[in-house]
Design an enzyme around this catalytic site. Structure first.
Site, PDB file in Angstrom:
ATOM      1  N   SER A 153       0.863  -1.191   0.000  1.00 32.43           N
ATOM      2  CA  SER A 153       0.000   0.000   0.000  1.00 32.43           C
ATOM      3  C   SER A 153       0.894   1.234   0.000  1.00 32.43           C
ATOM      4  O   SER A 153       2.061   1.159   0.408  1.00 32.43           O
ATOM      5  CB  SER A 153      -0.869  -0.010   1.261  1.00 32.43           C
ATOM      6  OG  SER A 153      -1.491   1.244   1.441  1.00 32.43           O
ATOM      7  N   TYR A 166      -2.427  -0.770  10.192  1.00 34.31           N
ATOM      8  CA  TYR A 166      -2.508  -1.079   8.755  1.00 34.31           C
ATOM      9  C   TYR A 166      -1.246  -0.582   8.039  1.00 34.31           C
ATOM     10  O   TYR A 166      -0.590  -1.327   7.302  1.00 34.31           O
ATOM     11  CB  TYR A 166      -3.753  -0.429   8.150  1.00 34.31           C
ATOM     12  CG  TYR A 166      -3.901  -0.682   6.651  1.00 34.31           C
ATOM     13  CD1 TYR A 166      -4.442  -1.863   6.172  1.00 34.31           C
ATOM     14  CD2 TYR A 166      -3.479   0.274   5.719  1.00 34.31           C
ATOM     15  CE1 TYR A 166      -4.560  -2.105   4.799  1.00 34.31           C
ATOM     16  CE2 TYR A 166      -3.592   0.043   4.354  1.00 34.31           C
ATOM     17  CZ  TYR A 166      -4.140  -1.140   3.900  1.00 34.31           C
ATOM     18  OH  TYR A 166      -4.251  -1.365   2.545  1.00 34.31           O
TER      19      TYR A 166
HETATM   20  N1  LIG Z   1      -8.652  -0.860  -2.280  1.00 33.19           N
HETATM   21  C1  LIG Z   1      -7.615  -0.063  -2.127  1.00 33.19           C
HETATM   22  O1  LIG Z   1      -7.706   1.155  -2.391  1.00 33.19           O
HETATM   23  C2  LIG Z   1      -6.299  -0.615  -1.653  1.00 33.19           C
HETATM   24  C3  LIG Z   1      -5.181   0.236  -1.653  1.00 33.19           C
HETATM   25  C4  LIG Z   1      -3.950  -0.259  -1.225  1.00 33.19           C
HETATM   26  C5  LIG Z   1      -3.841  -1.580  -0.829  1.00 33.19           C
HETATM   27  N2  LIG Z   1      -4.944  -2.386  -0.821  1.00 33.19           N
HETATM   28  C6  LIG Z   1      -4.767  -3.782  -0.405  1.00 33.19           C
HETATM   29  O2  LIG Z   1      -5.343  -4.636  -1.390  1.00 33.19           O
HETATM   30  C7  LIG Z   1      -5.794  -5.848  -0.771  1.00 33.19           C
HETATM   31  C8  LIG Z   1      -7.243  -6.070  -1.148  1.00 33.19           C
HETATM   32  O3  LIG Z   1      -8.000  -4.976  -0.656  1.00 33.19           O
HETATM   33  P1  LIG Z   1      -9.508  -4.656  -1.096  1.00 33.19           P
HETATM   34  O4  LIG Z   1      -9.583  -3.212  -1.299  1.00 33.19           O
HETATM   35  O5  LIG Z   1      -9.941  -5.588  -2.147  1.00 33.19           O
HETATM   36  O6  LIG Z   1     -10.238  -4.976   0.284  1.00 33.19           O
HETATM   37  P2  LIG Z   1     -11.628  -5.658   0.617  1.00 33.19           P
HETATM   38  O7  LIG Z   1     -12.623  -5.349  -0.448  1.00 33.19           O
HETATM   39  O8  LIG Z   1     -11.916  -5.293   2.029  1.00 33.19           O
HETATM   40  O9  LIG Z   1     -11.281  -7.209   0.518  1.00 33.19           O
HETATM   41  C9  LIG Z   1     -10.422  -7.791   1.478  1.00 33.19           C
HETATM   42  C10 LIG Z   1     -10.431  -9.275   1.294  1.00 33.19           C
HETATM   43  O10 LIG Z   1      -9.680  -9.869   2.357  1.00 33.19           O
HETATM   44  C11 LIG Z   1     -10.466 -10.880   2.955  1.00 33.19           C
HETATM   45  N3  LIG Z   1     -10.141 -11.055   4.368  1.00 33.19           N
HETATM   46  C12 LIG Z   1     -10.140 -10.099   5.333  1.00 33.19           C
HETATM   47  N4  LIG Z   1      -9.854 -10.662   6.514  1.00 33.19           N
HETATM   48  C13 LIG Z   1      -9.676 -11.981   6.283  1.00 33.19           C
HETATM   49  C14 LIG Z   1      -9.391 -13.094   7.116  1.00 33.19           C
HETATM   50  N5  LIG Z   1      -9.265 -12.971   8.442  1.00 33.19           N
HETATM   51  N6  LIG Z   1      -9.275 -14.315   6.551  1.00 33.19           N
HETATM   52  C15 LIG Z   1      -9.435 -14.473   5.211  1.00 33.19           C
HETATM   53  N7  LIG Z   1      -9.724 -13.463   4.373  1.00 33.19           N
HETATM   54  C16 LIG Z   1      -9.843 -12.230   4.906  1.00 33.19           C
HETATM   55  C17 LIG Z   1     -11.897 -10.415   2.774  1.00 33.19           C
HETATM   56  O11 LIG Z   1     -12.799 -11.489   2.925  1.00 33.19           O
HETATM   57  P3  LIG Z   1     -14.387 -11.214   3.145  1.00 33.19           P
HETATM   58  O12 LIG Z   1     -14.911 -10.677   1.830  1.00 33.19           O
HETATM   59  O13 LIG Z   1     -14.916 -12.558   3.445  1.00 33.19           O
HETATM   60  O14 LIG Z   1     -14.512 -10.237   4.255  1.00 33.19           O
HETATM   61  C18 LIG Z   1     -11.840  -9.870   1.360  1.00 33.19           C
HETATM   62  O15 LIG Z   1     -11.957 -10.911   0.414  1.00 33.19           O
HETATM   63  C19 LIG Z   1      -5.575  -5.663   0.719  1.00 33.19           C
HETATM   64  O16 LIG Z   1      -4.365  -6.298   1.086  1.00 33.19           O
HETATM   65  C20 LIG Z   1      -5.450  -4.160   0.888  1.00 33.19           C
HETATM   66  O17 LIG Z   1      -4.695  -3.817   2.014  1.00 33.19           O
HETATM   67  C21 LIG Z   1      -6.161  -1.940  -1.228  1.00 33.19           C
END
Ligand SMILES: NC(=O)c1ccc[n+]([C@@H]2O[C@H](COP(=O)([O-])OP(=O)(O)OC[C@H]3O[C@@H](n4cnc5c(N)ncnc54)[C@H](OP(=O)(O)O)[C@@H]3O)[C@@H](O)[C@H]2O)c1
Length: 257
Positions: A153, A166
């Site tokens: 990130s 985070y």
């Molecule tokens: N979106 C952004 O702007 C952004 C920016 C920088 C980095 N990131 C990184 O990109 C990655 C994906 O983010 P996202 O935006 O797609 O987030 P998201 O929509 O919140 O999805 C997160 C995923 O992680 C899963 N998860 C969370 N806790 C878990 C656990 N204890 N065991 C197994 N699975 C778990 C969730 O499962 P459930 O659906 O079942 O809850 C979901 O599938 C993350 O590592 C995040 O830090 C995102």
């Protein structure tokens, strides 16, 4: 945006595990990898979401996926060993591992940050990928060419007030990637890199920026070129680097000595 035009069969015959495959970026990555020919292992904590992704892959006639429900917050070392044994029995190797699952935790100053929340975020974002990588390394080393991609990130490169555990977990993710990349360099054909998706239209982004117009951010589909590049063989010699999925000048180069 990182630019890469993937050939249609880029991931043909590859076995790729995606964590957090039920929603957000992980869901799109799983569907995209399947579309480009991979057999995808869908790992996540909500089985119904994984089943939806499985069904979508099947409806499109892409290689049949596998579902592996696992809650990274509560999983024990034995659970990771069981995962490795199951994949070994089923597939005999692993070509790709996308550590995508992540937890935002609470946006608070360190002065107010709750210890339980801290532990949960550090566990899901750092300890779980460490244990999974450790247990799956033997399977990754069995493939002709294999790729581990951690998810980073922007706040894992420059700390930001109120982003607490985070932000710190994402610095640790970069560290874990660099240590593993250096260890595998010259030892195996496993490459280890990070992808920073950049602000992307998901529920995590909406929780972090409730006042933002979601339409102002790219979709998970938009950022897939970097993910495809890192999982395909064209990145075979790329190791120990940080990719910024939304920046054309990516990756940052780290010298592996
Ligand atoms: N979106 C952004 O702007 C952004 C920016 C920088 C980095 N990131 C990184 O990109 C990655 C994906 O983010 P996202 O935006 O797609 O987030 P998201 O929509 O919140 O999805 C997160 C995923 O992680 C899963 N998860 C969370 N806790 C878990 C656990 N204890 N065991 C197994 N699975 C778990 C969730 O499962 P459930 O659906 O079942 O809850 C979901 O599938 C993350 O590592 C995040 O830090 C995102």
């Amino acid at each position: 945006m990182f630019e890469y035009n993937a050939p249609d069969n880029l991931l043909k015959d590859k076995i790729i595990l995606v964590t957090g495959a039920g929603s957000g970026i992980g869901r799109t990555a799983a569907l995209t990898f399947a579309k480009y020919g991979a057999t995808v292992i869908l790992l996540g904590r909500t089985t119904s979401k994984l089943e939806e992704v499985y069904d979508e892959i099947e409806e499109n006639g892409w290689p049949q996926a596998a579902i592996y429900p696992m809650n990274l917050a509560g999983a024990t070392e034995q659970d990771y060993t069981n995962l490795a044994n199951t994949l070994d029995d089923e597939f005999g190797r692993l070509d790709g591992l996308l550590h995508n699952a992540g937890l935002l935790g609470e946006l608070k100053a360190i002065a107010q940050y709750d210890l339980d929340k801290w532990n949960e975020v550090m566990h899901v974002n750092v300890t779980a990928p460490f244990l999974m990588s450790r247990e799956l390394l033997p399977l990754l080393r069995k493939a002709d060419s294999s790729s581990i991609a951690f998810t980073s990130s922007s706040v894992g490169h420059k700390g930001r007030a109120h982003w607490g555990a985070y932000s710190i977990s994402k610095f640790a993710t970069e560290g874990l990637m660099q240590v593993m990349a250096d260890e595998e360099d010259g030892l195996s054909q496993v490459r280890v890199n990070t992808i920073n998706p950049g602000g992307t239209r998901t529920s995590m982004r909406a929780s972090a920026f409730p006042g933002e117009d979601p339409m102002s951010r790219p979709t998970p589909e938009d950022i897939m070129p970097a993910y495809l590049y890192l999982m395909g063989d064209e990145s075979q010699s790329v190791n120990g680097q940080t990719f910024h999925a939304q920046q054309p000048g990516s990756p940052e180069t780290h010298n592996i000595v």
